[in-house]
Design a protein around this motif. Structure first.
Motif: not given
Length: 195
Positions: A47-50, A87-88, A116-123, A125-132
């Motif tokens: 997950i690439d958070c920017d 990037l990670t 902060v946004n997740i780079y290419q989140a929709l493509q 299939k990532q979201h902030f529920g996958m971040i801790q």
């Protein structure tokens, strides 16, 4: 001494230290461990958070020149500098850092929004529920942590976050812990909220 903030809390950065000229905003996060698939299952993508900063005038973004992000690492006023893209999010401590020279921020800018946004989140299939363990901290020029805001809510389904804002009020610089999740799929859409 660090002040631990909750969502919606504000703190003065310069009331106790009127000489404070430079701060560093550090942002960090970790991926929630993903279950491993079978032998032939594709490996989950990192997950690439920017992190980015919007410099607002009268509460509004005046144009792309006032966005500091991985594609524009320094504001034209030289008052805000992004220290580069991670990037990670792997490893301890800050994943991305933004330096703000408070004394150099031109008078026209009243708010500095940290997002902060997740780079290419929709493509992906990532979201902030996958971040801790996500946090935002403000450190002074002596490397003393002034405040820390750790995200504690469930941001499942959210692809962008308005983490907080640094703003001027009655001659003081303050920090507001916002923690507002959005479904904006990328930076371009997130920017529209402030136009």
């Amino acid at each position: 001494m660090t002040v631990s903030l909750q969502k919606g809390q504000k703190i003065s950065l310069t009331k106790e230290n009127a000489a404070l000229n430079r701060i560093m905003v550090g942002l960090g996060w970790d991926e929630v461990p993903q279950p491993k698939g079978g032998f032939f299952a594709p490996k989950p993508q990192s997950i690439d958070c920017d992190a980015s900063v919007f410099m607002l005038t009268g509460g509004k973004l005046q144009g792309n020149k006032d966005i500091v992000y991985f594609g524009n690492l320094q504001h034209s006023s030289r008052s805000v500098q992004h220290m580069g893209d991670n990037l990670t999010g792997a490893g301890d401590g800050d994943d991305e850092q933004i330096l703000v020279e408070l004394s150099k921020v031109p008078e026209q800018y009243d708010r500095i929004i940290v997002v902060v946004n997740i780079y290419q989140a929709l493509q992906r299939k990532q979201h902030f529920g996958m971040i801790q363990n996500a946090f935002c901290r403000v450190v002074d020029d002596k490397n003393q942590e002034l405040c820390r805001y750790s995200l504690t809510e469930d941001y499942s389904g959210m692809t962008s976050l308005i983490f907080g804002e640094i703003y001027r009020h009655n001659g003081e610089w303050k920090f507001n812990a916002m923690g507002q999740g959005t479904n904006d799929p990328g930076l371009k859409e997130l920017v529209q909220r402030f136009m």
